[in-house]
Design an enzyme around this catalytic site. Structure first.
Site, PDB file in Angstrom:
ATOM      1  CD  GLU A  57      -1.587   2.189   2.221  1.00  0.00           C
ATOM      2  OE1 GLU A  57      -0.948   3.177   1.775  1.00  0.00           O
ATOM      3  OE2 GLU A  57      -1.912   2.060   3.404  1.00  0.00           O
ATOM      4  CB  CYS A 116      -2.213   6.139   3.506  1.00  0.00           C
ATOM      5  SG  CYS A 116      -3.207   5.324   4.769  1.00  0.00           S
TER       6      CYS A 116
END
Length: 526
Positions: free
Chosen positions: A265, A302
């Site tokens: 990720e 994120c």
């Protein structure tokens, strides 16, 4: 719990013989004791071999044993939370409420996966009965379910030192799948990692499991991580971090003699599309909330909103002025590490040098060496389309306002965006026709579409997706958050004509696990 600076390799405490590592307090610019011994390839080998020894027994644990083990980890984290939070505050500069929240979310996530194990849908148990009299030839008895890939290497994240780290979603979902875990602690918070690692290891022992079910390795530099990716007993990697780091690990995983999946990720700017009717009626409220979310956690999330797209017209000037005004009061805050602060400064520098981009707003000046100052830039849509690099992630409290001359320009920017973890659309009922034309683009670009909210907070549940097309992740078919994250570490196995007493419990006729199964095209609990 007492910190010792040791790695946890199975049941053994091992002080690495490599370069010593000390944690660093970015708020005070000081190193913190104790020293941690750096691990090397031989430590990876020991941990990976133990994980391989543990695999056969652990991957075949019954659902209740595995679920209770995962729940023990959650209970241990709750008991150790005061010490974990205190240490983490020193290593990250993050405030107590944020870290207490991370402990709570991590505990909830672990208990979710314990429930997932018990429910058993992840096994995808499927049975097809034999038909010896079928026209054209007999059909054999066929059965299928999913099993764990093998030991998993997990890289702890820097920005969520508890929630996405040693006991985070990667570890929880791998353990739920039946995969032993070898975790590489993030070097920015080795003490936090050791405390959390001990909570997991204590749960392994209390559950009577093989010691190789979990190991924790510590060390700075690339040697440790490279050895973990390279080890032949490691069958998958989970990583949360930068695009550069994730792609280096991904390429290394593909270059092995036996390539393995690397679930990374990585980068996302999480664009917010403010459609015209919504902009005309609530530009002020949106702008205030956008700035609040943009600077939360010093922009080191994120899912930080990094871009807002709006069409020139009613409300645009109000939007722009409010963004600038709200940002001017945003205090500079300490970033997680000198490395992250340096990367932020370089990203800001690249943005300032880009053609067609103007700095229009900034927060309060920094007071400490590693503070991140909040910044806002503006560019018109044509300039962004001409050089999409200005729409790439800068990890920190910076955002870009994209001024679109028309909705068509907004649509075109959307088509040029790279893959995202989330895309957010702010709309009123009058915007629905425009939104309808954007939805197919959003579906191609992200794993999570949000309306009239902000995507920073991820609800950890069965329906959550935290993933998306590259560079958000290396594999858009999977998520790293939510119960379906378990799918990353599973593979299907079919059993043809296998004697009944050799079948795994999930596929036996008596259904001893009480699973919902597909049997001869019917979903039944039998």
């Amino acid at each position: 719990m007492r910190l010792t600076g040791h790695m946890l390799i199975g049941a053994a405490d091992v002080f690495g013989q490599g370069a010593e590592l000390r944690a660093f307090n970015p708020a005070t610019d000081e190193t913190i004791d104790p020293p941690f011994g750096g691990g090397g390839a031989h430590d990876v080998d020991r941990a990976a071999r133990l994980a391989a020894e543990a695999f056969d027994s652990y991957s075949r644990t019954d659902p209740e044993t595995r679920a209770r083990f995962i729940e023990r980890i959650a209970t241990n984290l709750e008991a150790g939370a005061p010490a974990i939070v205190e240490r983490c505050m020193l290593e990250t500069g993050l405030p107590r409420p944020r870290l207490e929240g991370e402990v709570s979310w991590t505990v909830g996530q672990l208990r979710l996966f314990a429930d997932v194990v018990r429910r058993g849908q992840w096994r995808a148990a499927t049975l097809v009965s034999a038909d010896p009299d079928r026209a054209g030839g007999p059909r054999p008895d066929m059965r299928m379910h999913k099993v764990a890939l093998g030991p998993v290497g997990v890289f702890g994240a820097s920005n969520f030192p508890i929630l996405y780290s040693v006991a985070g979603g990667d570890t929880a979902s791998a353990l739920a799948a039946g995969a032993p875990v070898v975790c590489r602690a993030h070097p920015s918070h080795p003490g936090t990692s050791e405390l959390v690692g001990r909570a997991i290891r204590d749960a392994v022992a209390a559950s009577g499991l093989h010691e190789g079910v979990f190991s924790l390795l510590t060390g700075a530099g690339h040697e440790l991580g490279e050895a973990l990716v390279d080890h032949p007993e490691i069958k998958a990697i989970a990583f949360t971090g930068s695009e550069a780091g994730g792609m280096a690990i991904y390429r290394r995983g593909q270059q092995r003699t036996e390539p393995i999946p690397v679930f990374a990720e990585m980068a996302s700017v999480n664009p917010h599309f403010l459609l015209p009717a919504a902009q005309a009626t609530r530009a002020t409220a949106f702008a205030a909330r956008f700035v609040e979310q943009m600077v939360a956690g010093v922009g080191q999330m994120c899912l930080k909103p990094g871009i807002v797209l709006a069409v020139a017209g009613a409300g645009f000037d109000v939007l722009r002025a409010t963004l600038i005004d709200k940002l001017s009061a945003a205090a500079a805050q300490t970033m997680l590490s000198p490395g992250i602060h340096g990367n932020y400064e370089r990203g800001v520098g690249r943005t300032r040098e880009a053609g067609g981009v103007t700095e229009i707003g900034h927060g309060l000046a920094r007071q400490r060496r590693f503070d991140g100052e909040a910044l806002l830039f503006e560019a018109d849509a044509r300039s962004v389309i001409a050089d999409m690099r200005v729409a790439e992630e800068v990890f920190g409290p910076m955002a870009l306002l994209i001024r679109c001359a028309s909705f068509d320009e907004m649509h075109e920017v959307a088509r040029h965006l790279r893959g995202q973890l989330s895309i957010v659309v702010h709309l009123d009922e009058a915007d629905h026709d425009l939104a309808r034309t954007l939805m197919p683009v959003f579906e191609r670009k992200t794993g999570r579409i949000v309306a009239n909210s902000f995507s920073n907070v991820v609800e950890i549940c069965d329906a959550q997706i935290h993933g998306g097309p590259f560079p958000a992740t290396t594999d858009p078919r999977f998520t790293s958050v939510g119960s379906s994250a378990i799918e990353r570490f599973l593979r299907p196995v079919a059993y043809q004509g296998i004697p009944a007493d050799l079948l795994p419990p999930a596929l036996q006729d008596g259904n001893p696990l009480g699973l919902w199964r597909v049997r001869d095209r019917q979903l039944v609990q039998a």
